[in-house]
Design an enzyme around this catalytic site. Structure first.
Site, PDB file in Angstrom:
ATOM      1  N   ASP A 137       0.864  -1.177   0.000  1.00 48.41           N
ATOM      2  CA  ASP A 137       0.000   0.000   0.000  1.00 48.41           C
ATOM      3  C   ASP A 137       0.902   1.228   0.000  1.00 48.41           C
ATOM      4  O   ASP A 137       1.605   1.495   0.970  1.00 48.41           O
ATOM      5  CB  ASP A 137      -0.907   0.002   1.229  1.00 48.41           C
ATOM      6  CG  ASP A 137      -2.040   1.022   1.129  1.00 48.41           C
ATOM      7  OD1 ASP A 137      -1.856   2.048   0.440  1.00 48.41           O
ATOM      8  OD2 ASP A 137      -3.099   0.799   1.737  1.00 48.41           O
ATOM      9  N   ARG A 139      -0.118   4.395  -0.396  1.00 49.85           N
ATOM     10  CA  ARG A 139      -0.865   5.637  -0.205  1.00 49.85           C
ATOM     11  C   ARG A 139      -0.339   6.452   0.973  1.00 49.85           C
ATOM     12  O   ARG A 139       0.009   5.912   2.011  1.00 49.85           O
ATOM     13  CB  ARG A 139      -2.350   5.323  -0.001  1.00 49.85           C
ATOM     14  CG  ARG A 139      -3.023   4.828  -1.262  1.00 49.85           C
ATOM     15  CD  ARG A 139      -4.449   4.393  -1.011  1.00 49.85           C
ATOM     16  NE  ARG A 139      -4.494   3.206  -0.165  1.00 49.85           N
ATOM     17  CZ  ARG A 139      -5.625   2.601   0.173  1.00 49.85           C
ATOM     18  NH1 ARG A 139      -6.792   3.083  -0.226  1.00 49.85           N
ATOM     19  NH2 ARG A 139      -5.596   1.518   0.935  1.00 49.85           N
TER      20      ARG A 139
END
Length: 211
Positions: A137, A139
């Site tokens: 991930d 983000r």
């Protein structure tokens, strides 16, 4: 992820009224807000929904862009149904949906589709990213925290099953009054994807709904 309570200041660029309409007939009135000075330079948008009374804690959803789910209705993820659910729930309560340009958990559209091809060979969503040499991930929610600060939302209720979103916002000084779970939008195509999110990255999903 950077942890810095001294966020760079952002400012509002444009506010514009946009009526929303979904494929099932649901409609909502919204105001779209764009920004100057976001840390990552991307064109994130805040969607203002419902009525936010003075002193009210707004309901907030951080929704990462998903072309396949949001636009084309892909059944391989739950992004489209989560977007639809969030717009309705925030419209009822009053708050903000932050539409963040972080396709594929931040790896981009083409890499996401490459990962899908590996998932078709038996890898889960996180193992597929790793096989491509990409993070599980990628983000970063610094810009989301800037957007909330600019909107005057230093204390929020967060509509999310993802504990990382809560952690990053707290690191950036956004106070969480409550974390509100979203529904489980399971299909025959996304159960493995949802199970991986629940077991590997501890999303607050009801596993009983996935069997």
């Amino acid at each position: 992820m950077s942890s810095n309570l001294n966020l760079p200041a952002a400012s509002v660029r444009t506010r514009v009224h946009v009526p929303l309409r979904f494929g099932d007939g649901f409609r909502a009135e919204s105001e779209l807000v764009t920004f100057h000075g976001l840390a990552d330079g991307l064109e994130h948008v805040a969607v203002v929904l419902g009525t936010i009374e003075p002193g009210q804690v707004p309901l907030v959803r951080l929704h990462s862009e998903c072309l396949t789910g949001d636009v084309f209705g892909s059944a391989r993820c739950d992004c489209g149904p989560q977007l639809r659910e969030a717009v309705e729930r925030i419209s009822e309560r009053g708050g903000y949906l932050l539409y963040l340009r972080q396709e594929g958990r931040g790896i981009g559209l083409y890499n996401k589709l490459d990962a899908y091809a590996l998932q078709d060979q038996g890898l889960d969503t996180y193992a597929a990213n790793a096989a491509l040499g990409l993070p599980e991930d990628a983000r970063d929610y610094t810009a989301a925290a800037q957007m909330l600060r600019t909107l005057g939302a230093d204390r929020i209720d967060l509509l999310s099953n993802n504990p990382d979103k809560a952690r990053q916002l707290l690191d950036h000084g956004i106070e969480l009054s409550e974390r509100v779970s979203t529904g489980v939008h399971a299909t025959s195509h996304n159960r493995g994807y949802l199970m991986a999110k629940a077991t590997l990255t501890h999303h607050s999903l009801d596993l009983a709904a996935l069997v």
